[in-house]
Scaffold this active site. Structure first.
Site, mmCIF file in Angstrom:
data_model
loop_
_atom_site.group_PDB
_atom_site.id
_atom_site.type_symbol
_atom_site.label_atom_id
_atom_site.label_comp_id
_atom_site.label_asym_id
_atom_site.label_seq_id
_atom_site.Cartn_x
_atom_site.Cartn_y
_atom_site.Cartn_z
ATOM 1 N N ASP A 48 24.803 12.657 -58.436
ATOM 2 C CA ASP A 48 24.813 11.395 -57.703
ATOM 3 C C ASP A 48 24.548 10.259 -58.692
ATOM 4 O OD1 ASP A 48 24.702 9.446 -55.761
ATOM 5 O OD2 ASP A 48 23.242 10.443 -54.517
ATOM 6 N N ASP A 51 24.335 21.007 -57.680
ATOM 7 C CA ASP A 51 25.039 20.896 -56.404
ATOM 8 C C ASP A 51 25.785 19.565 -56.320
ATOM 9 O OD1 ASP A 51 22.681 19.453 -56.227
ATOM 10 O OD2 ASP A 51 21.960 20.422 -54.412
#
Length: 196
Positions: A109, A106
């Site tokens: 980071d 998703d």
């Protein structure tokens, strides 16, 4: 106390990507993956729970046969952002040895979780291993990692919706939005602590 739908919507400062924008990009990703993996019957692998909405839509946008599997992970330690340890809580059910694997994420980071997962998957000797990420937060990266397919690049803020949560809330929203600062303060989580 549970929030009503309107109260949840009131927590959103603004919508960053609409349902329509997300779906259009997912269709483009699906077309690229279908073309690149034609005849290879790839295995799509994602981490529960944040990726479930993206994975479902992506699988429907892919026009070639695919297998789908999920893993579960947890991070723990003095700092989940920089020094935490990653461990599997759910392993694969499919044997990926000799298979073409596309890891679906998703949000990329810091890269801490992704680096650990990719090492673990490579050890199982897949024929190939690539990464598809809906969102790429390259400014947050602690490690040099590249995604082969990226939905939206340059994300520089904390977002919720479309599977992404904040304190296990907001995953169900069909769009991706930015939380109001007072909501982040109220829920007492670090403002930059996006689930990977």
């Amino acid at each position: 106390m549970e929030q009503t739908h309107n109260e949840i919507l009131d927590d959103i400062a603004y919508i960053l990507y609409t349902r329509e924008e997300i779906q259009a990009r997912v269709v483009e990703l699906g077309a690229a993956i279908s073309r690149d993996y034609a005849g290879l019957n790839p295995v799509l692998i994602g981490v529960l729970r944040g990726v479930f909405m993206f994975m479902a839509d992506l699988a429907r946008a892919i026009t070639i046969p695919v297998n789908i599997d999920f893993i579960g992970i947890t991070r723990y330690g003095p700092s989940t952002r920089t020094q935490g340890v990653v461990r599997f809580t759910k392993d694969l059910d499919i044997n990926i040895s000799g298979r073409h694997v596309l890891f679906v994420e998703d949000v990329i980071d810091t890269g801490l979780s992704l680096r650990y997962i990719l090492r673990a998957l490579k050890a199982r000797e897949p024929a190939s291993l690539k990464v598809c990420a809906l969102f790429n937060k390259s400014r947050s990266r602690l490690f040099s990692l590249q995604a082969d397919y990226i939905g939206f690049d340059g994300l520089d803020r904390f977002v919720v919706g479309y599977g992404l949560d904040y304190d296990e809330q907001y995953r169900h929203l069909p769009f991706v939005g930015v939380l109001k600062e007072e909501v982040i303060t109220r829920l007492r989580l670090p403002p930059g602590a996006q689930t990977e």
